[in-house]
Design a protein around this motif. Structure first.
Motif, PDB file in Angstrom:
ATOM      1  N   PHE A  21       0.843  -1.202   0.000  1.00  0.00           N
ATOM      2  CA  PHE A  21       0.000   0.000   0.000  1.00  0.00           C
ATOM      3  C   PHE A  21       0.871   1.242   0.000  1.00  0.00           C
ATOM      4  CE2 PHE A  21       0.987  -0.511   4.439  1.00  0.00           C
ATOM      5  CZ  PHE A  21       1.004   0.762   4.967  1.00  0.00           C
ATOM      6  N   GLU A  22       0.270   2.320  -0.468  1.00  0.00           N
ATOM      7  CA  GLU A  22       0.901   3.641  -0.384  1.00  0.00           C
ATOM      8  C   GLU A  22       0.206   4.498   0.657  1.00  0.00           C
ATOM      9  OE1 GLU A  22       0.625   5.193  -4.396  1.00  0.00           O
ATOM     10  OE2 GLU A  22       2.786   4.999  -4.569  1.00  0.00           O
ATOM     11  N   GLU A  23      -1.120   4.310   0.750  1.00  0.00           N
ATOM     12  CA  GLU A  23      -1.915   5.167   1.624  1.00  0.00           C
ATOM     13  C   GLU A  23      -3.144   4.409   2.101  1.00  0.00           C
ATOM     14  OE1 GLU A  23      -3.167   9.719   1.129  1.00  0.00           O
ATOM     15  OE2 GLU A  23      -4.129   8.409  -0.345  1.00  0.00           O
ATOM     16  N   VAL A  24      -3.510   4.639   3.357  1.00  0.00           N
ATOM     17  CA  VAL A  24      -4.736   4.091   3.931  1.00  0.00           C
ATOM     18  C   VAL A  24      -5.601   5.271   4.343  1.00  0.00           C
ATOM     19  CG1 VAL A  24      -5.737   2.733   5.804  1.00  0.00           C
ATOM     20  CG2 VAL A  24      -3.566   2.019   4.776  1.00  0.00           C
ATOM     21  N   VAL A  25      -6.860   5.266   3.877  1.00  0.00           N
ATOM     22  CA  VAL A  25      -7.779   6.357   4.189  1.00  0.00           C
ATOM     23  C   VAL A  25      -9.020   5.776   4.852  1.00  0.00           C
ATOM     24  CG1 VAL A  25      -9.194   8.207   3.223  1.00  0.00           C
ATOM     25  CG2 VAL A  25      -6.961   7.699   2.225  1.00  0.00           C
ATOM     26  N   VAL A  26      -9.370   6.331   6.001  1.00  0.00           N
ATOM     27  CA  VAL A  26     -10.607   5.951   6.688  1.00  0.00           C
ATOM     28  C   VAL A  26     -11.563   7.127   6.538  1.00  0.00           C
ATOM     29  CG1 VAL A  26     -11.667   5.329   8.889  1.00  0.00           C
ATOM     30  CG2 VAL A  26      -9.370   4.483   8.320  1.00  0.00           C
ATOM     31  N   GLY A  27     -12.758   6.831   6.079  1.00  0.00           N
ATOM     32  CA  GLY A  27     -13.728   7.900   5.862  1.00  0.00           C
ATOM     33  C   GLY A  27     -15.142   7.426   6.153  1.00  0.00           C
ATOM     34  N   LEU A  28     -16.100   8.312   5.907  1.00  0.00           N
ATOM     35  CA  LEU A  28     -17.512   7.993   6.082  1.00  0.00           C
ATOM     36  C   LEU A  28     -18.149   7.779   4.716  1.00  0.00           C
ATOM     37  CD1 LEU A  28     -18.819  10.478   8.793  1.00  0.00           C
ATOM     38  CD2 LEU A  28     -18.739   7.998   8.933  1.00  0.00           C
ATOM     39  N   SER A  29     -18.936   6.713   4.622  1.00  0.00           N
ATOM     40  CA  SER A  29     -19.648   6.451   3.377  1.00  0.00           C
ATOM     41  C   SER A  29     -20.912   7.313   3.345  1.00  0.00           C
ATOM     42  CB  SER A  29     -20.024   4.965   3.289  1.00  0.00           C
ATOM     43  OG  SER A  29     -21.029   4.664   4.247  1.00  0.00           O
ATOM     44  N   GLU A  30     -21.629   7.254   2.221  1.00  0.00           N
ATOM     45  CA  GLU A  30     -22.889   8.004   2.107  1.00  0.00           C
ATOM     46  C   GLU A  30     -23.907   7.545   3.142  1.00  0.00           C
ATOM     47  OE1 GLU A  30     -24.373   7.830  -1.874  1.00  0.00           O
ATOM     48  OE2 GLU A  30     -22.550   8.714  -2.707  1.00  0.00           O
ATOM     49  N   ASP A  31     -23.808   6.268   3.572  1.00  0.00           N
ATOM     50  CA  ASP A  31     -24.713   5.721   4.589  1.00  0.00           C
ATOM     51  C   ASP A  31     -24.242   6.008   6.005  1.00  0.00           C
ATOM     52  OD1 ASP A  31     -26.208   4.632   2.512  1.00  0.00           O
ATOM     53  OD2 ASP A  31     -25.115   2.725   2.565  1.00  0.00           O
ATOM     54  N   ARG A  32     -23.191   6.823   6.125  1.00  0.00           N
ATOM     55  CA  ARG A  32     -22.611   7.222   7.416  1.00  0.00           C
ATOM     56  C   ARG A  32     -21.957   6.045   8.134  1.00  0.00           C
ATOM     57  NH1 ARG A  32     -21.543  12.168   7.618  1.00  0.00           N
ATOM     58  NH2 ARG A  32     -21.702  12.288   9.861  1.00  0.00           N
ATOM     59  N   ASP A  33     -21.478   5.076   7.356  1.00  0.00           N
ATOM     60  CA  ASP A  33     -20.692   3.972   7.894  1.00  0.00           C
ATOM     61  C   ASP A  33     -19.221   4.276   7.645  1.00  0.00           C
ATOM     62  OD1 ASP A  33     -22.846   2.348   8.713  1.00  0.00           O
ATOM     63  OD2 ASP A  33     -23.064   1.534   6.678  1.00  0.00           O
TER      64      ASP A  33
END
Length: 125
Positions: free
Chosen positions: A86-98
């Motif tokens: 991997f180069e980058e790991v991104v944690v975010g919120l989906s459209e369903d707020r998951d």
């Protein structure tokens, strides 16, 4: 555990990625893995017991942060080699707020993809 390079890539489980990144020994392995290495080489370089190294390598490959390949040796004693995947790991919120996790990877060359294929075939025989 070896990821199936032919499976549909849904992405890793969020908790697997967070657990691996939260583990200090996993982070030491990733920091020191500048080129493909065997488990024994990783254990020696990182000053981690070999049994612990194997557990951490399983954790990192399950989280899709390491790739396991096979070093084909003329004497028939093949060895698994591990490399950062991997180069980058991104944690975010989906459209369903998951919570969602995304991993960006370095594009693989045709030779590297062929090597992965051969490694998987060798593991099955």
């Amino acid at each position: 555990m070896v990821r199936d390079p032919f499976a549909d890539e849904e992405g890793p489980d969020l908790q697997d990625v967070l657990d691996a990144l939260d583990d200090p020994k996993c982070r030491v392995i990733v920091r020191n893995l500048e080129e493909p290495m065997t488990a024994e080489e990783i254990a020696e370089t990182c000053d981690v017991p070999l049994s612990t190294t194997y557990r951490k390598l399983d954790m990192l490959t399950e989280a899709s942060l390491l790739r396991e390949g096979m070093e084909i040796r003329p004497d028939g004693q093949h060895a698994s080699k591990y490399e950062v995947d991997f180069e980058e790991v991104v944690v975010g919120l989906s459209e369903d707020r998951d919570f969602d996790v995304g991993i960006s990877r370095v594009p693989r060359t045709a030779d590297e993809r062929l090597q992965d294929l051969w490694s998987e075939v060798r593991k099955e025989t």
